[in-house]
Design a protein around this motif. Structure first.
Motif, short mmCIF file in Angstrom:
data_model
loop_
_atom_site.label_atom_id
_atom_site.label_comp_id
_atom_site.label_asym_id
_atom_site.label_seq_id
_atom_site.Cartn_x
_atom_site.Cartn_y
_atom_site.Cartn_z
N ARG A 42 0.81 -1.22 0.00
CA ARG A 42 0.00 0.00 0.00
C ARG A 42 0.84 1.26 0.00
N ILE A 132 -8.88 -2.07 -6.55
CA ILE A 132 -8.49 -1.29 -5.37
C ILE A 132 -6.97 -1.28 -5.19
N ARG A 133 -6.29 -2.29 -5.76
CA ARG A 133 -4.82 -2.29 -5.68
C ARG A 133 -4.21 -1.17 -6.51
N LYS A 138 -7.09 3.20 -4.90
CA LYS A 138 -6.57 3.15 -3.53
C LYS A 138 -6.43 4.55 -2.95
N LEU A 141 -9.72 6.21 -2.02
CA LEU A 141 -10.30 5.73 -0.76
C LEU A 141 -9.55 6.32 0.43
N ILE A 142 -8.24 6.43 0.31
CA ILE A 142 -7.46 7.04 1.39
C ILE A 142 -7.82 8.52 1.51
N ARG A 144 -10.69 9.86 0.74
CA ARG A 144 -12.01 9.91 1.37
C ARG A 144 -11.88 9.82 2.89
N HIS A 145 -11.05 8.89 3.32
CA HIS A 145 -10.82 8.74 4.77
C HIS A 145 -10.31 10.04 5.37
N LEU A 532 -21.39 13.26 0.87
CA LEU A 532 -19.96 13.00 1.04
C LEU A 532 -19.32 12.44 -0.23
N ALA A 550 -15.78 2.29 -2.14
CA ALA A 550 -15.00 1.05 -2.19
C ALA A 550 -15.70 0.00 -3.05
N PHE A 551 -16.99 -0.21 -2.80
CA PHE A 551 -17.72 -1.26 -3.51
C PHE A 551 -19.02 -0.69 -4.07
N ILE B 161 -7.09 2.96 7.63
CA ILE B 161 -7.98 3.73 6.76
C ILE B 161 -9.41 3.29 7.04
N GLU B 162 -10.28 4.25 7.32
CA GLU B 162 -11.70 3.89 7.47
C GLU B 162 -12.33 3.80 6.08
N VAL B 163 -12.80 2.63 5.74
CA VAL B 163 -13.43 2.40 4.44
C VAL B 163 -14.88 2.00 4.68
N GLU B 164 -15.80 2.67 3.99
CA GLU B 164 -17.20 2.31 4.11
C GLU B 164 -17.52 1.14 3.20
N PRO B 166 -20.48 -1.74 1.82
CA PRO B 166 -21.91 -1.58 1.50
C PRO B 166 -22.85 -2.15 2.55
N GLY B 207 -7.27 -6.52 -1.62
CA GLY B 207 -7.08 -5.32 -2.42
C GLY B 207 -5.89 -4.48 -1.96
N GLY B 208 -5.14 -4.96 -0.98
CA GLY B 208 -3.92 -4.25 -0.60
C GLY B 208 -4.13 -3.08 0.34
N MET B 209 -5.32 -2.95 0.92
CA MET B 209 -5.60 -1.80 1.79
C MET B 209 -4.84 -1.90 3.10
N ASP B 210 -4.41 -3.13 3.43
CA ASP B 210 -3.41 -3.34 4.48
C ASP B 210 -3.93 -3.12 5.91
#
Lengths: 584, 584
Positions: A42, A132-133, A138, A141-142, A144-145, A532, A550-551, B161-164, B166, B207-210
Motif C-alpha cells: 500500500r 483497489i490495488r 486506492k 479511498l485514502i 475519502r478517509h 460526502l 469502495a464497492f 484507513i476507514e473504508v465504508e 456496502p 485489495g492491498g488496503m493493508d
C-alpha cells in the motif's frame, strides 16, 4: 511480524541494513543472470535484485517462477542502486534478497494493476478487490478517509456530537421511494431504511443535543442515473437556537477547513446568491462560478422586430462565448446539433459573431441591424472575438438548455479547472415546487422546511412564490450540501403538511411523533447535509464518484462482485410471511 | 444569534456583562415578589432572577406563566448571587433579566426531566427526545461520541484507513438470520443487511488496503434478549501481513489508549488465557478477573466416597466464597434456591463451611470427614471464614452454572466495581462448536477463521479438538471484541466450508467471490471487531447499553417512539412484486 519495513519506506539511509518486506510482485525483469522484481504494498514500491553471483541457484529459479501479483515475503540487505530512479521515492536503493518466500500465488489478473489499466468498467467492478490495488482507486479511498477525518475533527472541536441514528425506521410516502425491510417479529410489517436521518436529527434538537452531526449511509430506491448510488453517504448536521446566518457561517467554516487541510487552497468568504438570481443569471440553481458567461436576457432588445420565433417566446436569452468568433460555420452547426440533442432539447439556436472590428454578423441578419446586435452584445457582455449564442422558448426550459450549453462550452474552453474551487451559497429557495405532471405542489427541500417569516399566508394565494429558509452550498457547479431552518411549531407543521396534500390522518400516522415532540418545548433549529461521495470526488478533482466508493453498485443497483441482490430461500420468505408475486 | 453564551458558561468573571441565553425552563421558584428560573441547555444551568423592584410588571407576569420545559430566550446582566450554590459551576452568579421571549411553550412532560426521573422504561422510550434531555442519557451519548472519536484518532494515527463497506449486500445462510431488503429493480431478488462487513474487509486486504477499520452498523434478525438490539455498532478492523501477536498488540494498544483517554486509567499488559483454561478456571469464555473465586475441580478428592451424586457426575467443582461462612442456614438455602432457578438450572448445591478455627462443616458430613473437606478447601483455595459452594454434573453445564453463581456472589460482595478495569485476552478458541440439537459442527467464530497450523487434518478425526487462531478481548466479564487470523488459501477455505456442511455448489454460490479473490494474490490477514455499544457502556461504568444508544428498539424490535415497523401500502408491495402471506 511479516515485515520490518513497508515497501514505501526503504531509503538510502537504510543501506547495509537487513530488511524484511512483504507485498505483491508488481513486475519483474529477467535478464537471465539477473532478475529485478518491483515489490509493491500500500505504501509504495521497492526494487529487489537477484543475480547469479550472489543469489543461490534454487532461489534464482524460484524468483523466475513468480508471476505478477504473487504475494511474497523477502529478507535482504538494502544496497545502493546502480541506475537510480528519481521518479520513485525508494529509487536510490534496491534490496539484495537473501530469503524469498512465496506467501500466495496469483493467477494472471484479468486486467493490469497499473495507474492506467486496460480493464473496462465492468471487469474492474467484478474484480473490485484488484481494482483497489491500483493507485487511482486506492488513493481515492485514502483521500475519502482523510476528508471524513477532517470533517469529524472540525465539527467535534466545535462541540458537535456525532450521534448514531437508527437504520431500521418507518416508511414515509414523501419524497423518493424507500427501501423496506420486512420484520419477522412483527408479522406483515416493514421497517424502512432512512433516506436521511431528518426527523431523528430534529428530535435530537428537541432533546437538547444542540449540535449534532453524523457521517451516515442513506438509501433511496430510485431509478439510477449514471452517477447515483442506491446507498450513499451524507455528512448530516443540525443545530438548535440558530438562524440561517449561523448555519451558513459554521459550514462555510467547515468547507474552508477542508479546502485548506485537504487541498491546501485558501478561499475568500463564500459569495451568496438568491435562488432567483441564480436561475436568471446561470439558468441553474447550482451555478458553476469558476467562469463568467453570464446570461443576458434579450426580450427587451430582440422582441421588437419581425422574428416570430423570438416574439412568441417567453424568454430570449444568450451567452457570450469567449473567442467563439473563431468557430467555423461547420463548428457552429455542430453546436446547433448539440443543443438540439434530446438530452438538451432546444429547437434551434441563433448566433451572432462579434468581429474583431466591432461589427456583428448574426444568423438572423434579416431581422436585426447592427444597432440591435450591439445591444445583444451589451446585454451578454460580449467582446470583440466572441460568439453570442441565443436560445428562446419557455423560461424554465430555455434556461436549463442554455445552462447546459454554457457548461459544455466552458468545459471545451478549459474553464472548468478541477484545481480551482469556487464555492457559493444559493439562498432563498422556493418552499414548494410544482409537479407539472400532477399539477400538485410538493416540498422543494422537504416538508419540515420553514417558510420565510410572514409568507405562510401566501400558501393559499400564491404557493409557488413562497420562499423558504433554505440554502444550498454549491461547489464548482455541484450541489454539495443543502439545508434549511426547520419548522418547530406544531400548528405550522400541520398547516404545511395539509398544503402538501396530507390528510390530517396521514399526517398524524406519518409524522405524529414529530408534531407531538413540538409540543414539549422544541427549540428553533436548522441544519444541512453534505453529500460526502460527491464532496470527496470534487475535492479530489474528479467528475465521477465511483472511485471514491469502495464497492459501488452498477446502474441496475447490482453489486456485480458479490452478485447481489439474489433470490432467497423459500424458508426465509415464509418466516417473513411473504410470497413472491412475479409479474413477468 | 439566539445567544451570546451557553447556560453552562456564565461565571463570576462575567459579572456586569450583558448576556443573551436560550434554553429550557428546568424549574422556577415563585416567591410572589421574586421569581427564580433555572435555565438549562446542553452545557449547564444558569439561574435567572426576576423581582418586583427591578423587573417590569408585564415581564413579571410573563415569567410567572412559564411552565417546565418552556423554551425561552433572555437578555440580562450577570450579577453576584446572594446565596451561592457551590454544587453548580455557575452557582456564584445569576442573571437579572431585562428581556424575556418565549420561543416555544411546552405541555407538562410525561415524566420529570431530572437525573433521577419518575418515568418508567416504556414511557421514556416513547418520549425518547425528552429522555435525552436528562443528564444520564445526554452524557452517555456525548461519552459515546468521545469514545468513537478516540478510536478513530488512534487507528488513523496508526495508518488505518476507514473504508465504508456496502449495506445492501447478499444473504448468507451461515450464522444468525439476515434482515433482507427486496429489490424493485431486480424482481423477486433481495439484498441483505450485513451481520458484519466480514467478507468485504477481507476483500479490502486482498485489495492491498493493508490496515482497515470502520465504525459500522450491523444487523441481526435474532429473537432479542434483554440487552440486544437488531441493529448494533461494531468497530471493525482488519490487517494484512500479520500474525495473531501483531493484532493482539495493536488492539491492546487501542484499548489501553481508550482507558487512558476516556477513563484516565492506566492498565498493565493484558494477561492472556487459553480458552481451555478460562473454561476450567472460570467456567466461562469471558471470565471476569476483577476478582478471584477460581474454580477448584474436586473429582479427585470427592469421588472416592459413597456420595452417589458426586460419584456419578462428570465434574465436581467448587468455589470459595470469601466470608461466606457468615451466611445463615436460611441464606444458604436461598442460595440453593437461586442455583436451582431455571435460568441457572443446577439440581442442587453442596456446601462446606470453613470455620474460623479451621474445622469444616458440610452439608454432606455423612460422606466426608474433616480430612476430605480440608482437601476441598485446598483445591478451592478456601480460607477460614469462607463458604465452599460445590456443584456437580455434566462438565459444560455445571461449569456454566457455577460461573453464574460466581458472578452473582461477586456482585453481592461488591467485587464487580465498574470503576476497576480488568482486560484479558482469551486465545486459542476451538474452531468448531457442536450443535447439540442437530449433532452438526458449526464455526465457533465464522467460516473464515483459520485453524492452528497443522490441525487441519484433525477435522476428519476429532473436529471438536481443533483449535483456531481466534481470540476474544474480555473486559470485566464481557466480550468486547473478538477476531481471528483468516484463511487466505482457496483450497483450505473450500475444505473448511465442506466440513461446515456446505455443498460445493452452495459454497460457490455464497462465497465464490471470496474464493476467487484468494486466487489473485491474497495476503495473510486477520482482524477483529469490537462491539461499540457494549464497549462504551462498560467504559461508562454501566451494565446496560440502552442509554448509550440514542434511539434504541424494545425487545420486540420496535421503535415505540416512531411506531416502527409498520404496515406499508399495497402499492409499495406491488412494486416489489411481493404479497403478504399472513399465517395468523
Amino acid at each position: 511480524m511479516y515485515r520490518s519495513h513497508s515497501c514505501g519506506e526503504v531509503r538510502a539511509s537504510h543501506i547495509n541494513t537487513e530488511v524484511t518486506l512483504a507485498g505483491w510482485v508488481q513486475k519483474s525483469r529477467d535478464k537471465g543472470f539477473m532478475v529485478w522484481v518491483d515489490l509493491r504494498d500500500r505504501y509504495g514500491i521497492t526494487q529487489l535484485i537477484f543475480d547469479e553471483e550472489r543469489t543461490p541457484k534454487e532461489m534464482m529459479e524460484k524468483v523466475k517462477s513468480l508471476g505478477r501479483e504473487f504475494v511474497i515475503q523477502i529478507t535482504g540487505t538494502v544496497i545502493d542502486r546502480e541506475s537510480k530512479n528519481d521518479k520513485m521515492v525508494t529509487g536510490d536503493v534496491e534490496v539484495l534478497v537473501s530469503k524469498l518466500e512465496i506467501l500466495n500465488a496469483s493467477m494472471t489478473p484479468p486486467f493490469t494493476i497499473e495507474d492506467k489499466t486496460d480493464g473496462g468498467e465492468d471487469i474492474r467492478m467484478k474484480y473490485r478487490y484488484l481494482d483497489i490495488r491500483r493507485n487511482p482507486v486506492k488513493n481515492s479511498l485514502i483521500f475519502r478517509h482523510k476528508v471524513a477525518m477532517e470533517v469529524r475533527k472540525y465539527l467535534s472541536d466545535q462541540e458537535f456530537i456525532e450521534v448514531e441514528t437508527p437504520y431500521l425506521i418507518k416508511s414515509t410516502p414523501e419524497g423518493a421511494r424507500d427501501f423496506v425491510v420486512p420484520s419477522r417479529m412483527n408479522e406483515g410489517q416493514f421497517y424502512a431504511l432512512p433516506q436521511s436521518p431528518q426527523t431523528f436529527k430534529q428530535l435530537l434538537m428537541v432533546g437538547g443535543m444542540d449540535k449534532y452531526f453524523q457521517i451516515v449511509k442513506c438509501f433511496r430506491d430510485e431509478d439510477l442515473r449514471a452517477d447515483r448510488q442506491p446507498e450513499f453517504t451524507q455528512i448530516d448536521c443540525e443545530m438548535a437556537f440558530v438562524e440561517q446566518e449561523d448555519i451558513l457561517n459554521v459550514f462555510e467554516g467547515l468547507t474552508r477547513h477542508l479546502l485548506k487541510e485537504v487541498n491546501n487552497v485558501e478561499v475568500d468568504k463564500f459569495p451568496r446568491m438568491l435562488y432567483d438570481d441564480a436561475m436568471r443569471i446561470y439558468g441553474n440553481d447550482k451555478p458553476d462560478i469558476r467562469f463568467g458567461m453570464e446570461f443576458g436576457e434579450l426580450n427587451e432588445v430582440a422582441q421588437h422586430k419581425d422574428f416570430g420565433v423570438f416574439n412568441s417566446a417567453e424568454l430570449v436569452v444568450g451567452i457570450a462565448v469567449p473567442g467563439g468568433n473563431a468557430y467555423t460555420r461547420k463548428e457552429i452547426d455542430k453546436l446547433i446539433d448539440w443543443v438540439r440533442r434530446p438530452q438538451v432539447g432546444a429547437l434551434g439556436m441563433v448566433y451572432c459573431r462579434v468581429n474583431e472590428d466591432g461589427t456583428f454578423k448574426s444568423s438572423v441578419d434579416k431581422f436585426y441591424d447592427q444597432e440591435d446586435l450591439a445591444k445583444w452584445a451589451e446585454k451578454t457582455d460580449a467582446k470583440a472575438g466572441d460568439l453570442i449564442c441565443i436560445l428562446s422558448g419557455v423560461t424554465n426550459k430555455v434556461r436549463a438548455q442554455l445552462s447546459a450549453l454554457r457548461m459544455e462550452l466552458a468545459a471545451r474552453l478549459g474553464l472548468r479547472d478541477p484545481k480551482v474551487f469556487a464555492p457559493l451559497w444559493v439562498i432563498d429557495f422556493p418552499l414548494l415546487e410544482l409537479d407539472e405532471e400532477t399539477g400538485h405542489y410538493h416540498a422543494m427541500h422537504h416538508p419540515f422546511t420553514s417558510p420565510k417569516p410572514g409568507q405562510l399566508e401566501m400558501l393559499d394565494t400564491d404557493p409557488g412564490a413562497v420562499k423558504a429558509n433554505a440554502y444550498d452550498l454549491v461547489l464548482n457547479g455541484n450541489e454539495i450540501g443543502g439545508g434549511s431552518i426547520r419548522i418547530h411549531d406544531k400548528k405550522m407543521q400541520a398547516t404545511m403538511l395539509r398544503h402538501l396534500g396530507f390528510s390530517d390522518e396521514d399526517a398524524r400516522a406519518q409524522f405524529g411523533f414529530l408534531m407531538d415532540a413540538f409540543e414539549y418545548g422544541a427549540p428553533p433549529h436548522g441544519g444541512l447535509a453534505f453529500g460526502l461521495d460527491r464532496l470527496v470526488a470534487i475535492l479530489g478533482g474528479q467528475e465521477t464518484i465511483r472511485d471514491f466508493i469502495a464497492f459501488p453498485k452498477n446502474n441496475s443497483g447490482r453489486d456485480v462482485m458479490i452478485d447481489a441482490p439474489a433470490f432467497i430461500d423459500d424458508d426465509q420468505l415464509k418466516e417473513l410471511s411473504l410470497k413472491l408475486d412475479i409479474k413477468s
